[in-house]
Design a protein around this motif. Sequence first.
Motif, PDB file in Angstrom:
ATOM      1  N   SER A 199      36.391  46.479  32.487  1.00  0.00           N
ATOM      2  CA  SER A 199      37.475  46.546  33.604  1.00  0.00           C
ATOM      3  C   SER A 199      38.505  45.206  32.894  1.00  0.00           C
ATOM      4  O   SER A 199      39.707  45.365  33.616  1.00  0.00           O
ATOM      5  CB  SER A 199      36.603  45.594  34.914  1.00  0.00           C
ATOM      6  OG  SER A 199      35.898  44.822  34.582  1.00  0.00           O
ATOM      7  N   GLN A 200      37.824  44.240  32.549  1.00  0.00           N
ATOM      8  CA  GLN A 200      39.482  43.524  31.973  1.00  0.00           C
ATOM      9  C   GLN A 200      40.276  43.617  31.341  1.00  0.00           C
ATOM     10  O   GLN A 200      41.231  43.233  31.474  1.00  0.00           O
ATOM     11  CB  GLN A 200      38.281  42.406  30.922  1.00  0.00           C
ATOM     12  CG  GLN A 200      37.714  41.175  31.314  1.00  0.00           C
ATOM     13  CD  GLN A 200      36.989  40.403  30.713  1.00  0.00           C
ATOM     14  OE1 GLN A 200      36.388  40.863  29.535  1.00  0.00           O
ATOM     15  NE2 GLN A 200      36.318  39.082  31.666  1.00  0.00           N
ATOM     16  N   HIS A 201      39.905  45.190  30.590  1.00  0.00           N
ATOM     17  CA  HIS A 201      40.874  45.873  29.715  1.00  0.00           C
ATOM     18  C   HIS A 201      41.288  46.437  30.228  1.00  0.00           C
ATOM     19  O   HIS A 201      43.274  46.343  30.260  1.00  0.00           O
ATOM     20  CB  HIS A 201      40.289  46.599  28.497  1.00  0.00           C
ATOM     21  CG  HIS A 201      41.179  47.298  28.120  1.00  0.00           C
ATOM     22  ND1 HIS A 201      41.209  48.010  26.672  1.00  0.00           N
ATOM     23  CD2 HIS A 201      42.664  47.372  27.603  1.00  0.00           C
ATOM     24  CE1 HIS A 201      42.367  48.382  25.940  1.00  0.00           C
ATOM     25  NE2 HIS A 201      43.103  47.736  26.689  1.00  0.00           N
ATOM     26  N   ALA A 202      41.244  47.021  31.532  1.00  0.00           N
ATOM     27  CA  ALA A 202      42.235  47.933  33.043  1.00  0.00           C
ATOM     28  C   ALA A 202      42.837  46.624  33.313  1.00  0.00           C
ATOM     29  O   ALA A 202      44.142  46.961  33.428  1.00  0.00           O
ATOM     30  CB  ALA A 202      40.974  48.354  33.416  1.00  0.00           C
ATOM     31  N   HIS A 203      42.293  45.909  33.879  1.00  0.00           N
ATOM     32  CA  HIS A 203      43.300  44.957  34.421  1.00  0.00           C
ATOM     33  C   HIS A 203      44.231  44.308  33.907  1.00  0.00           C
ATOM     34  O   HIS A 203      45.254  44.051  34.039  1.00  0.00           O
ATOM     35  CB  HIS A 203      42.738  43.690  34.905  1.00  0.00           C
ATOM     36  CG  HIS A 203      41.202  43.361  35.904  1.00  0.00           C
ATOM     37  ND1 HIS A 203      40.669  44.751  36.536  1.00  0.00           N
ATOM     38  CD2 HIS A 203      39.485  42.942  36.096  1.00  0.00           C
ATOM     39  CE1 HIS A 203      40.276  44.785  37.314  1.00  0.00           C
ATOM     40  NE2 HIS A 203      39.265  43.803  36.777  1.00  0.00           N
ATOM     41  N   SER A 204      44.446  43.806  32.193  1.00  0.00           N
ATOM     42  CA  SER A 204      45.461  43.535  31.658  1.00  0.00           C
ATOM     43  C   SER A 204      47.094  44.873  31.763  1.00  0.00           C
ATOM     44  O   SER A 204      47.146  44.401  31.504  1.00  0.00           O
ATOM     45  CB  SER A 204      44.460  42.757  30.342  1.00  0.00           C
ATOM     46  OG  SER A 204      44.239  44.356  29.243  1.00  0.00           O
ATOM     47  N   GLU A 205      45.811  45.927  31.325  1.00  0.00           N
ATOM     48  CA  GLU A 205      47.219  46.900  31.872  1.00  0.00           C
ATOM     49  C   GLU A 205      47.992  46.862  32.346  1.00  0.00           C
ATOM     50  O   GLU A 205      48.612  46.720  32.731  1.00  0.00           O
ATOM     51  CB  GLU A 205      46.136  48.119  31.274  1.00  0.00           C
ATOM     52  CG  GLU A 205      45.880  48.910  29.716  1.00  0.00           C
ATOM     53  CD  GLU A 205      46.491  48.777  28.818  1.00  0.00           C
ATOM     54  OE1 GLU A 205      48.042  48.537  28.897  1.00  0.00           O
ATOM     55  OE2 GLU A 205      46.112  48.487  27.359  1.00  0.00           O
ATOM     56  N   ILE A 206      46.895  46.932  33.728  1.00  0.00           N
ATOM     57  CA  ILE A 206      47.941  46.759  35.304  1.00  0.00           C
ATOM     58  C   ILE A 206      48.629  45.547  35.135  1.00  0.00           C
ATOM     59  O   ILE A 206      49.884  45.801  35.359  1.00  0.00           O
ATOM     60  CB  ILE A 206      47.145  46.752  36.392  1.00  0.00           C
ATOM     61  CG1 ILE A 206      46.222  48.095  36.205  1.00  0.00           C
ATOM     62  CG2 ILE A 206      47.720  46.741  37.746  1.00  0.00           C
ATOM     63  CD1 ILE A 206      46.961  49.544  36.409  1.00  0.00           C
ATOM     64  N   VAL A 207      47.913  43.883  34.746  1.00  0.00           N
ATOM     65  CA  VAL A 207      48.626  43.185  35.121  1.00  0.00           C
ATOM     66  C   VAL A 207      49.281  43.121  33.835  1.00  0.00           C
ATOM     67  O   VAL A 207      50.989  42.546  34.517  1.00  0.00           O
ATOM     68  CB  VAL A 207      48.166  41.678  34.829  1.00  0.00           C
ATOM     69  CG1 VAL A 207      49.025  41.128  34.751  1.00  0.00           C
ATOM     70  CG2 VAL A 207      47.138  41.766  36.166  1.00  0.00           C
ATOM     71  N   GLY A 208      50.082  43.330  32.932  1.00  0.00           N
ATOM     72  CA  GLY A 208      50.728  43.848  32.166  1.00  0.00           C
ATOM     73  C   GLY A 208      52.223  44.779  32.283  1.00  0.00           C
ATOM     74  O   GLY A 208      52.496  44.257  31.450  1.00  0.00           O
ATOM     75  N   MET A 209      52.552  45.737  32.641  1.00  0.00           N
ATOM     76  CA  MET A 209      52.901  45.996  33.172  1.00  0.00           C
ATOM     77  C   MET A 209      53.934  45.760  34.634  1.00  0.00           C
ATOM     78  O   MET A 209      55.183  45.986  34.391  1.00  0.00           O
ATOM     79  CB  MET A 209      53.027  47.456  33.701  1.00  0.00           C
ATOM     80  CG  MET A 209      52.374  47.722  35.500  1.00  0.00           C
ATOM     81  SD  MET A 209      51.490  49.289  35.840  1.00  0.00           S
ATOM     82  CE  MET A 209      51.173  49.089  37.451  1.00  0.00           C
ATOM     83  N   LEU A 210      53.495  44.727  35.463  1.00  0.00           N
ATOM     84  CA  LEU A 210      54.321  43.766  36.256  1.00  0.00           C
ATOM     85  C   LEU A 210      55.275  43.216  35.664  1.00  0.00           C
ATOM     86  O   LEU A 210      57.089  43.169  36.540  1.00  0.00           O
ATOM     87  CB  LEU A 210      53.680  42.959  36.966  1.00  0.00           C
ATOM     88  CG  LEU A 210      52.051  43.810  38.235  1.00  0.00           C
ATOM     89  CD1 LEU A 210      51.059  42.557  38.521  1.00  0.00           C
ATOM     90  CD2 LEU A 210      52.987  44.302  38.666  1.00  0.00           C
ATOM     91  N   PRO A 211      55.668  42.289  34.320  1.00  0.00           N
ATOM     92  CA  PRO A 211      57.093  41.767  33.804  1.00  0.00           C
ATOM     93  C   PRO A 211      57.688  43.022  33.888  1.00  0.00           C
ATOM     94  O   PRO A 211      59.208  42.429  33.699  1.00  0.00           O
ATOM     95  CB  PRO A 211      56.128  41.460  32.308  1.00  0.00           C
ATOM     96  CG  PRO A 211      54.976  40.441  33.171  1.00  0.00           C
ATOM     97  CD  PRO A 211      54.374  41.909  34.016  1.00  0.00           C
TER      98      PRO A 211
END
Length: 127
Positions: A43-55
């Motif tokens: 889940s941490q990895h999934a969150h980082s993928e989702i949050v990483g696309m925002l910028p």
Amino acid sequence: MNDSTDSAAQLKNFEDRIAAGEKIEPKDWMPERYRQQLVRMISQHAHSEIVGMLPEGNWITRAPTLRRKMGLLAKVQDEAGHGLYLYCAAETLGVDRRELIEALLETWSKSDFIEKTIWEKLISVLY
């Protein structure tokens, strides 16, 4: 046999399989703490993928050419896809994707540095 003997035998079998280099599938027996740690890491990895696309998404409208916009869109789509695959992997371990997303949003709601526009984008992507 009682539950503790069964559990000890299952744990020994599990550890033997790990030591032998066997793959452990999501539906296989595993210690609950091991399953929880897998869910946490995935889940941490999934969150980082989702949050990483925002910028990256913020730059789409600012890209100087259509070709550059398409490149950024592809990158954002890839990151979202990676997050989706990881959330799906976590679901195979018995956790609901919505729970993971709500945990992410709850964590972020406690942060002062999150702008409203980022929140809106994040929610629109996840739901």
